[in-house]
Design a protein around this motif. Sequence first.
Motif, PDB file in Angstrom:
ATOM      1  N   CYS A   6     -19.852  35.998   0.883  1.00  0.00           N
ATOM      2  CA  CYS A   6     -20.432  36.769   1.994  1.00  0.00           C
ATOM      3  C   CYS A   6     -21.263  35.850   2.897  1.00  0.00           C
ATOM      4  O   CYS A   6     -22.233  35.249   2.445  1.00  0.00           O
ATOM      5  CB  CYS A   6     -21.302  37.908   1.464  1.00  0.00           C
ATOM      6  SG  CYS A   6     -22.099  38.809   2.818  1.00  0.00           S
ATOM      7  N   PRO A   7     -20.890  35.738   4.195  1.00  0.00           N
ATOM      8  CA  PRO A   7     -21.620  34.827   5.078  1.00  0.00           C
ATOM      9  C   PRO A   7     -23.057  35.295   5.367  1.00  0.00           C
ATOM     10  O   PRO A   7     -23.881  34.518   5.814  1.00  0.00           O
ATOM     11  CB  PRO A   7     -20.775  34.811   6.360  1.00  0.00           C
ATOM     12  CG  PRO A   7     -20.024  36.089   6.330  1.00  0.00           C
ATOM     13  CD  PRO A   7     -19.793  36.416   4.900  1.00  0.00           C
ATOM     14  N   ILE A   8     -23.323  36.588   5.104  1.00  0.00           N
ATOM     15  CA  ILE A   8     -24.671  37.124   5.389  1.00  0.00           C
ATOM     16  C   ILE A   8     -25.529  37.100   4.127  1.00  0.00           C
ATOM     17  O   ILE A   8     -26.665  37.543   4.121  1.00  0.00           O
ATOM     18  CB  ILE A   8     -24.550  38.583   5.935  1.00  0.00           C
ATOM     19  CG1 ILE A   8     -23.444  38.679   6.982  1.00  0.00           C
ATOM     20  CG2 ILE A   8     -25.848  39.110   6.527  1.00  0.00           C
ATOM     21  CD1 ILE A   8     -23.684  37.885   8.235  1.00  0.00           C
ATOM     22  N   PRO A  40     -22.138  42.526  -1.904  1.00  0.00           N
ATOM     23  CA  PRO A  40     -21.146  43.577  -1.630  1.00  0.00           C
ATOM     24  C   PRO A  40     -20.919  44.516  -2.814  1.00  0.00           C
ATOM     25  O   PRO A  40     -20.737  45.724  -2.613  1.00  0.00           O
ATOM     26  CB  PRO A  40     -19.884  42.798  -1.283  1.00  0.00           C
ATOM     27  CG  PRO A  40     -20.372  41.467  -0.823  1.00  0.00           C
ATOM     28  CD  PRO A  40     -21.602  41.185  -1.609  1.00  0.00           C
ATOM     29  N   CYS A  75     -24.146  43.851   7.641  1.00  0.00           N
ATOM     30  CA  CYS A  75     -22.755  43.496   7.326  1.00  0.00           C
ATOM     31  C   CYS A  75     -21.957  43.400   8.627  1.00  0.00           C
ATOM     32  O   CYS A  75     -21.989  44.317   9.445  1.00  0.00           O
ATOM     33  CB  CYS A  75     -22.142  44.569   6.411  1.00  0.00           C
ATOM     34  SG  CYS A  75     -20.356  44.455   6.273  1.00  0.00           S
ATOM     35  N   ILE A  76     -21.259  42.293   8.826  1.00  0.00           N
ATOM     36  CA  ILE A  76     -20.504  42.120  10.078  1.00  0.00           C
ATOM     37  C   ILE A  76     -19.035  42.530   9.906  1.00  0.00           C
ATOM     38  O   ILE A  76     -18.224  42.292  10.791  1.00  0.00           O
ATOM     39  CB  ILE A  76     -20.598  40.667  10.599  1.00  0.00           C
ATOM     40  CG1 ILE A  76     -20.117  39.665   9.533  1.00  0.00           C
ATOM     41  CG2 ILE A  76     -22.012  40.333  11.040  1.00  0.00           C
ATOM     42  CD1 ILE A  76     -19.943  38.243  10.040  1.00  0.00           C
ATOM     43  N   GLU A  77     -18.703  43.117   8.760  1.00  0.00           N
ATOM     44  CA  GLU A  77     -17.347  43.634   8.497  1.00  0.00           C
ATOM     45  C   GLU A  77     -16.294  42.540   8.613  1.00  0.00           C
ATOM     46  O   GLU A  77     -15.216  42.761   9.152  1.00  0.00           O
ATOM     47  CB  GLU A  77     -17.044  44.813   9.424  1.00  0.00           C
ATOM     48  CG  GLU A  77     -17.997  45.972   9.207  1.00  0.00           C
ATOM     49  CD  GLU A  77     -17.824  47.103  10.211  1.00  0.00           C
ATOM     50  OE1 GLU A  77     -16.743  47.208  10.804  1.00  0.00           O
ATOM     51  OE2 GLU A  77     -18.789  47.860  10.401  1.00  0.00           O
ATOM     52  N   CYS A  78     -16.630  41.347   8.121  1.00  0.00           N
ATOM     53  CA  CYS A  78     -15.723  40.209   8.269  1.00  0.00           C
ATOM     54  C   CYS A  78     -14.517  40.289   7.328  1.00  0.00           C
ATOM     55  O   CYS A  78     -13.510  39.619   7.547  1.00  0.00           O
ATOM     56  CB  CYS A  78     -16.475  38.909   8.032  1.00  0.00           C
ATOM     57  SG  CYS A  78     -17.104  38.739   6.348  1.00  0.00           S
ATOM     58  N   GLY A  79     -14.634  41.075   6.255  1.00  0.00           N
ATOM     59  CA  GLY A  79     -13.508  41.237   5.337  1.00  0.00           C
ATOM     60  C   GLY A  79     -13.384  40.143   4.288  1.00  0.00           C
ATOM     61  O   GLY A  79     -12.451  40.160   3.476  1.00  0.00           O
ATOM     62  N   CYS A  80     -14.304  39.164   4.261  1.00  0.00           N
ATOM     63  CA  CYS A  80     -14.200  38.064   3.281  1.00  0.00           C
ATOM     64  C   CYS A  80     -14.283  38.594   1.853  1.00  0.00           C
ATOM     65  O   CYS A  80     -13.581  38.109   0.959  1.00  0.00           O
ATOM     66  CB  CYS A  80     -15.323  37.043   3.509  1.00  0.00           C
ATOM     67  SG  CYS A  80     -15.145  36.137   5.027  1.00  0.00           S
ATOM     68  N   CYS A  81     -15.150  39.589   1.628  1.00  0.00           N
ATOM     69  CA  CYS A  81     -15.321  40.113   0.267  1.00  0.00           C
ATOM     70  C   CYS A  81     -14.030  40.778  -0.222  1.00  0.00           C
ATOM     71  O   CYS A  81     -13.641  40.619  -1.387  1.00  0.00           O
ATOM     72  CB  CYS A  81     -16.509  41.070   0.192  1.00  0.00           C
ATOM     73  SG  CYS A  81     -16.549  42.314   1.469  1.00  0.00           S
TER      74      CYS A  81
HETATM   75  S1  SF4 Z   1     -17.599  42.460   5.023  1.00  0.00           S
HETATM   76 FE1  SF4 Z   1     -18.229  41.773   3.007  1.00  0.00          FE
HETATM   77  S2  SF4 Z   1     -18.389  39.562   3.164  1.00  0.00           S
HETATM   78 FE2  SF4 Z   1     -18.352  40.331   5.260  1.00  0.00          FE
HETATM   79  S3  SF4 Z   1     -20.513  40.568   5.826  1.00  0.00           S
HETATM   80 FE3  SF4 Z   1     -19.849  42.537   5.000  1.00  0.00          FE
HETATM   81  S4  SF4 Z   1     -20.372  42.463   2.849  1.00  0.00           S
HETATM   82 FE4  SF4 Z   1     -20.440  40.359   3.580  1.00  0.00          FE
END
Ligand code: SF4
Length: 330
Positions: free
Chosen positions: A251-253, A257, A280-286
């Motif tokens: 998670c970049p933040i 999660p 949460c920037i909803e980047c989808g990495c998790c």
């Molecule tokens: S989508 Fe997941 S990885 Fe991305 S900022 Fe939100 S919690 Fe962190």
Amino acid sequence: MILQGGIVGLGGAVFPTAQKLLQANTCEIDYLLLNGVECEPYISCDDVLMRERAREVIGGAQILMHALGLDVSYIVIESDKPEAVKALGVALGEIGDERIVLKQVPTIYPSGGEDQLVQLVTKREVPSGGLPTDVGCLVQNVGTAVAVYDWIENHEPLISRVTTVTGNGVARPMNVRARFGTTVADIVNFVGGYTEHARQLIIGGPMFGRSVTTDRVPIVKASNCVLVMSEAPDPGPEMPCIRCGECAEVCPIRLLPQQLFWYACADDEKKLRIHGLTDCIECGCCDLVCPSHIPLTHNFRVAKGRIQELADEKARAERAHRAGQTRARS
Ligand code: SF4
Ligand code: SF4
């Protein structure tokens, strides 16, 4: 003038640029950051703009610096974009404005987010729930800078944008400059039509984009990408969380999660806020690393929507209460 030109942030958020500048002018700003980091994989509209319209990117930076009364601006580019770096370097040399500096950053998704960019370039951390202006930075997309230049210098309001048309579902992937209102169907025809692989149509990139079921939809200011792909592979059935911690690692933040997911399932608004859901920037990495195939980002998006609905409801109730009190007094 920027307000009259209909200029908005072209990185995808489409926040009105004039409003952003007015807000910034109420703060102590040290740096203007022009964001040339693509916000998602597959998208290359900013790269092509920097390569082909480098002078206008710099001209836009100069206008924005004038509006903000600033002396330092960074144009931030990913290190794997040598042609953009070269074009901007040449244009900067010709224009000879030493206040503007090119800054290369590693190509790591999601560096294109405003807060991540500020941290990478200035080492300043945007506080939770805050804005880059809280730490003396204003971020504008390079496309926005070009739109500002085109309006102020050439009197052309924001009526078109560069859109990446890509994916294995189109015959000749490319970047096109399209007038707003042009249908996606017309644009796909322009790039040679669909291939036999075309199964899903996404407006936006693979992480933040939205699937649509028809191509009779228009290109709008937010349309940075038209992605046509084959069927996404089935990730397999969702399974219970095994507390492996992989999601927190990526998670970049630096959120948790797995913890947020737990609170989202329990609809615990208070805990979601405490654990930073709104950051949460909803980047989808998790999602990508979760071995249990839990659609974490989707759950976070829904939970944020519910929190926003509750806040709107509360605001409406307060307004109605105040109006009732005013009527009672009169
Ligand atoms: S989508 Fe997941 S990885 Fe991305 S900022 Fe939100 S919690 Fe962190
Ligand atoms: S990656 Fe998935 S399984 Fe692992 S802790 Fe996070 S939510 Fe649970």
